[in-house]
Design a protein around this motif. Structure first.
Motif, mmCIF file in Angstrom:
data_model
loop_
_atom_site.group_PDB
_atom_site.id
_atom_site.type_symbol
_atom_site.label_atom_id
_atom_site.label_comp_id
_atom_site.label_asym_id
_atom_site.label_seq_id
_atom_site.Cartn_x
_atom_site.Cartn_y
_atom_site.Cartn_z
ATOM 1 N N LYS A 143 0.839 -1.191 0.000
ATOM 2 C CA LYS A 143 0.000 0.000 0.000
ATOM 3 C C LYS A 143 0.872 1.238 0.000
ATOM 4 C CE LYS A 143 -4.418 -1.601 1.713
ATOM 5 N NZ LYS A 143 -5.522 -1.424 2.658
ATOM 6 N N PHE A 144 0.364 2.272 -0.618
ATOM 7 C CA PHE A 144 1.046 3.569 -0.667
ATOM 8 C C PHE A 144 0.430 4.464 0.401
ATOM 9 C CE2 PHE A 144 0.756 7.968 -2.156
ATOM 10 C CZ PHE A 144 2.088 8.280 -2.359
ATOM 11 N N LEU A 145 1.280 5.148 1.176
ATOM 12 C CA LEU A 145 0.772 6.079 2.190
ATOM 13 C C LEU A 145 1.384 7.455 1.983
ATOM 14 C CD1 LEU A 145 0.595 3.188 3.812
ATOM 15 C CD2 LEU A 145 0.308 4.692 5.777
ATOM 16 N N ARG A 146 0.528 8.452 2.014
ATOM 17 C CA ARG A 146 1.012 9.843 2.046
ATOM 18 C C ARG A 146 0.683 10.392 3.439
ATOM 19 N NH1 ARG A 146 -0.975 12.060 -2.532
ATOM 20 N NH2 ARG A 146 1.018 11.846 -3.587
ATOM 21 N N LEU A 147 1.718 10.859 4.118
ATOM 22 C CA LEU A 147 1.577 11.311 5.507
ATOM 23 C C LEU A 147 1.892 12.793 5.609
ATOM 24 C CD1 LEU A 147 3.669 8.433 7.129
ATOM 25 C CD2 LEU A 147 1.188 8.518 6.969
ATOM 26 N N ALA A 166 3.967 -7.447 5.777
ATOM 27 C CA ALA A 166 4.954 -8.508 6.021
ATOM 28 C C ALA A 166 5.063 -8.881 7.481
ATOM 29 C CB ALA A 166 6.328 -8.062 5.504
ATOM 30 N N GLY A 167 4.378 -8.186 8.374
ATOM 31 C CA GLY A 167 4.480 -8.486 9.796
ATOM 32 C C GLY A 167 3.325 -7.839 10.538
ATOM 33 N N SER A 168 3.367 -7.896 11.867
ATOM 34 C CA SER A 168 2.217 -7.410 12.648
ATOM 35 C C SER A 168 2.028 -5.900 12.481
ATOM 36 C CB SER A 168 2.391 -7.769 14.125
ATOM 37 O OG SER A 168 3.632 -7.286 14.614
ATOM 38 N N LEU A 169 3.138 -5.139 12.472
ATOM 39 C CA LEU A 169 3.010 -3.683 12.329
ATOM 40 C C LEU A 169 2.508 -3.324 10.938
ATOM 41 C CD1 LEU A 169 3.518 -0.728 13.232
ATOM 42 C CD2 LEU A 169 5.822 -0.979 12.286
ATOM 43 N N HIS A 191 -1.821 -1.523 7.128
ATOM 44 C CA HIS A 191 -2.679 -1.741 5.956
ATOM 45 C C HIS A 191 -4.150 -1.500 6.278
ATOM 46 C CE1 HIS A 191 -0.466 -3.740 2.415
ATOM 47 N NE2 HIS A 191 0.413 -3.059 3.124
ATOM 48 N N GLY A 192 -4.513 -1.658 7.536
ATOM 49 C CA GLY A 192 -5.912 -1.476 7.905
ATOM 50 C C GLY A 192 -6.263 -0.059 8.334
ATOM 51 N N LEU A 193 -5.288 0.848 8.326
ATOM 52 C CA LEU A 193 -5.546 2.217 8.792
ATOM 53 C C LEU A 193 -6.273 3.036 7.724
ATOM 54 C CD1 LEU A 193 -2.193 3.044 10.655
ATOM 55 C CD2 LEU A 193 -4.386 2.341 11.637
ATOM 56 N N LYS A 194 -6.846 4.157 8.169
ATOM 57 C CA LYS A 194 -7.637 5.022 7.280
ATOM 58 C C LYS A 194 -7.043 6.432 7.301
ATOM 59 C CE LYS A 194 -11.204 2.071 6.714
ATOM 60 N NZ LYS A 194 -10.385 0.894 7.032
ATOM 61 N N PRO A 195 -7.347 7.231 6.271
ATOM 62 C CA PRO A 195 -6.925 8.634 6.311
ATOM 63 C C PRO A 195 -7.451 9.307 7.591
ATOM 64 C CG PRO A 195 -7.700 8.075 4.131
ATOM 65 C CD PRO A 195 -8.006 6.882 5.004
ATOM 66 N N GLY A 196 -6.636 10.176 8.164
ATOM 67 C CA GLY A 196 -7.022 10.853 9.399
ATOM 68 C C GLY A 196 -6.427 10.198 10.628
ATOM 69 N N GLN A 197 -6.009 8.941 10.484
ATOM 70 C CA GLN A 197 -5.362 8.281 11.620
ATOM 71 C C GLN A 197 -3.861 8.627 11.633
ATOM 72 O OE1 GLN A 197 -7.241 4.218 10.855
ATOM 73 N NE2 GLN A 197 -7.542 4.399 13.066
ATOM 74 N N TYR A 198 -3.209 8.292 12.736
ATOM 75 C CA TYR A 198 -1.829 8.777 12.947
ATOM 76 C C TYR A 198 -0.809 7.640 13.013
ATOM 77 C CZ TYR A 198 -3.544 13.458 13.849
ATOM 78 O OH TYR A 198 -4.112 14.694 13.705
ATOM 79 N N LEU A 199 0.361 7.952 12.508
ATOM 80 C CA LEU A 199 1.515 7.073 12.657
ATOM 81 C C LEU A 199 2.643 7.880 13.299
ATOM 82 C CD1 LEU A 199 1.531 5.250 9.196
ATOM 83 C CD2 LEU A 199 1.115 4.186 11.422
ATOM 84 N N GLY A 200 3.527 7.191 14.021
ATOM 85 C CA GLY A 200 4.698 7.846 14.594
ATOM 86 C C GLY A 200 5.857 7.803 13.600
ATOM 87 N N VAL A 201 6.622 8.883 13.545
ATOM 88 C CA VAL A 201 7.770 8.944 12.627
ATOM 89 C C VAL A 201 8.986 9.439 13.394
ATOM 90 C CG1 VAL A 201 8.748 10.049 10.571
ATOM 91 C CG2 VAL A 201 6.327 9.398 10.601
ATOM 92 N N ARG A 202 10.098 8.700 13.305
ATOM 93 C CA ARG A 202 11.402 9.211 13.756
ATOM 94 C C ARG A 202 12.330 9.255 12.557
ATOM 95 N NH1 ARG A 202 14.646 6.472 17.215
ATOM 96 N NH2 ARG A 202 13.710 4.441 16.771
#
Lengths: 288, 350
Positions: A35-39, A84-87, A92-103
């Protein structure tokens, strides 16, 4: 007093392991597994091509993910996530508007300025196109700095091809510009429609028109690909110092502390993941 | 710097006194498992004789088996809030032997380099070290002299040496000076003479010795990538990772998230010890493993201790010679034997 051996003077970065929260703007399927994600980040990432971020979902975990977009001045980060793993499955199941952490960004990246005036050959296998896009975008936007650009991009089947529309856009650019060449391959068509070639990424290298003295190579793909591509490139007269590889390891911290990404004595997350091949060719664990 | 000559009773009373003000860890007997660095309380026994290296080295108090990196809570608006966690509580590590002082020194180096680690360094900067000399090897596993740890004392704030029923107490830093203020310990009248006497009392040879000069060992280890020695010792290895967990200079970690089971919107990101001897340590997503063979993992561990990290930390050996890995190994595999076998193998096949 032993000021040199007590760490009282070192000021640690208190934020070293703290993620910034990035909002998902878009999440789009690219293939059965990717999947492609734009954050949207709170501030520009300020990365170089070939760097990576530690991407996390709170409560699930954190993993190293290649940056898939070229350097930008806005707050946008683009990544490709393979389930490829649990994360990654959770992402893959997230939706626009939800958050991910980035370092990050972390790692060495590609040094585009060092390649000025040369012909850049990118050899890509499968998911390797995701990080390589962070290099291809600024190169195509700045073609006058290079004597030419060639992309050889392969994947297993037509259904696994990533960035389909964008790669076709690069192909169209090549039709009107003799400095640009794009070669797309699949290992097998699986009876699906396919407008590119069939074969391995090493095949076009036999006959590719090139000036070995004025060519630099960047490659990203599965470990098995590197060995054979490097053999072909050497047969064409290229030296180790002209070849750059983007390696994958299991970074857990991204900052040279956790030990997981060590290749012999080299920390992949610090000195890599992009290496000039002559600097790691002697390392037995590099291309295993 | 100041030096005192203090009786055993006075040293014990002083350590108990220090433990009233802050957490003080001292090696204490713990069931059948030998010594552990545990907080001193009223019931604690302060013993210096019969020392055997603690199960886990005292440096692990600076990087515990499991520690939160931060806590988080997802608000009702769906936006996560990150709350940093840093442990800045003051502590004293007392009775730390030279091998473990050097282990802490090496951990200091890796945690200061590149991106300084906030969790380790915050604890370290709040830690006072009271070292304790060894005049006889602790047991048959010890090889601290061979790797240059026996006379290591540089990072101790205070340093104790037991001699002729008394203790020489040397103050090495201002932090150490603060701990002896108002104690009215009697000054040591002839420090140079006493130190010469201490050296004369020290066992010679001290513990196990290499089959070659220590200065040659990094080169010997570096020269042997393919060697039957790697297969010989790993035949007995269970890949259990005990050697990693008890090593004073192993610091690798894994990171995982723990959410609160009763409230999944909150939780913490935790790092915990990991070990390069464990299977899957170098495995990436999709299953490719860059070090799948136990022999390759053991080679990596030995090379980390005697080759890879030496240059980064400007040291001759990242092994402190404490002997814990060999002492604790279920299968009796000893890094000292591995390196001596590499030396022997290099001698016959240069």
């Amino acid at each position: 007093m032993n000021a040199s051996v007590t760490p009282s003077t070192v000021v640690p970065d208190a934020d070293l392991y703290l993620p910034r929260m990035a909002r998902i703007l878009e999440i789009l399927p690219m293939s059965a597994r990717e999947k492609f994600l734009r954050l949207e980040l709170p501030a520009p990432l300020g990365h170089r091509p070939g760097q990576f971020v530690m991407l996390s979902c709170l409560g699930i975990g954190e993993a190293p993910i290649s940056i898939s977009c070229g350097p930008r001045t806005d707050n946008i980060l683009e990544v490709v996530i393979r389930d490829a793993g649990s994360l990654t499955h959770h992402i893959h199941g997230l939706k626009p508007g939800q958050y991910l952490g980035v370092r990050g960004p972390f790692g060495s990246g590609f040094d585009l300025e060092a390649w000025s005036g040369q012909h850049l050959l990118c050899v890509v296998g499968g998911l390797g196109l995701a990080p390589m896009r962070s290099l291809i975008q600024p190169v195509l936007a700045n073609l006058e700095s290079f004597s030419g650009f060639t992309l050889i991009s392969g994947c297993r089947t037509p259904a696994e091809e990533l960035y389909r529309e964008e790669v076709r856009g690069w192909e169209q650019l090549a039709q009107g510009n003799s400095k640009v060449r794009v070669i797309r391959l699949v290992d097998r068509t699986d009876n699906q429609p396919w407008d590119g070639r069939v074969g391995l990424v090493t095949a076009p290298l036999h006959t590719l028109e090139m000036d070995p003295a004025n060519t630099v190579v960047a490659m990203c793909g599965p470990p098995v690909m590197y060995k054979f591509v490097i053999l072909e490139l050497k047969a064409r007269g290229l030296g180790d110092a002209q070849i750059h590889v983007d390696l994958e390891r299991r970074m857990k911290c991204g900052v040279g502390k956790c030990g997981h990404c060590q290749i012999n004595h080299v920390y992949c997350c610090q000195e890599g993941p992009v290496f000039r091949f002559d600097r790691i060719a002697h390392l037995a664990e590099a291309l295993q | 710097m100041t030096a005192f000559l203090v009786s055993l009773d006075a040293v014990s009373a002083w350590i108990r006194h220090l433990a009233c003000g802050q957490t003080l860890y001292f090696p204490q007997q713990s069931g059948q498992s030998g010594l552990r660095f545990l907080p001193v309380d009223n019931d604690s026994e302060i013993r210096f004789d019969g020392y055997q290296p603690s199960l886990a080295p005292p440096g692990k108090k600076l990087a515990p088996a499991e520690e939160p990196l931060f806590r988080y809570r997802v608000g009702t608006d769906g936006i996560p809030v990150i709350q940093p966690v840093l442990d800045a509580s003051p502590r004293i590590l007392a009775g730390v032997r030279p091998c473990d002082l050097r282990g802490i020194h090496l951990l200091d180096q890796v945690n200061q380099q590149g991106h300084p680690d906030p969790h380790y360094l915050t604890r370290r900067q709040q830690t006072v070290l009271i070292g304790c000399d060894c005049l006889t090897p602790c047991d048959e596993h010890c090889f601290c002299d061979a790797v240059g740890s026996l006379r290591w004392r540089e990072n101790a704030d205070l340093f104790l040496t037991r001699i002729d029923g008394q203790f020489l107490l040397e103050v090495q830093t201002e932090a150490g000076q603060r701990l002896v203020a108002n104690q009215n310990f009697p000054a040591c009248p002839d420090l140079a003479g006493l130190k010469a006497h201490i050296e004369a009392q020290r066992a010679k040879p001290f513990g196990r010795q290499w089959h070659a000069d220590a200065g040659r060992i990094p080169g010997i280890v570096a020269s042997q990538w393919s060697s039957p020695v790697w297969d010989k010792h790993v035949e007995r290895c269970f890949s259990c990772g005990t050697c990693n967990l008890v090593c004073p200079t192993c610091y690798c970690f894994d990171v995982r998230d723990d959410f609160q089971i009763e409230d999944p919107s909150a939780g913490q990101r935790v790092r915990h010890w990991d070990g390069c001897m464990l299977p899957q340590f170098a495995q990436v997503a999709g299953g490719h493993d860059f070090r799948p063979a136990p022999a390759a993992r053991q080679r990596h561990r030995v090379k980390r201790k005697f080759e890879y990290l030496n240059e980064r930390c400007a040291t001759t050996s990242f092994c402190t010679g404490c002997g814990r890995c060999g002492r604790q190994c279920t299968a009796g595999i000893d890094i000292f034997d591995i390196v001596n076998d590499l030396i022997d193998h290099a001698e016959v096949t240069p």
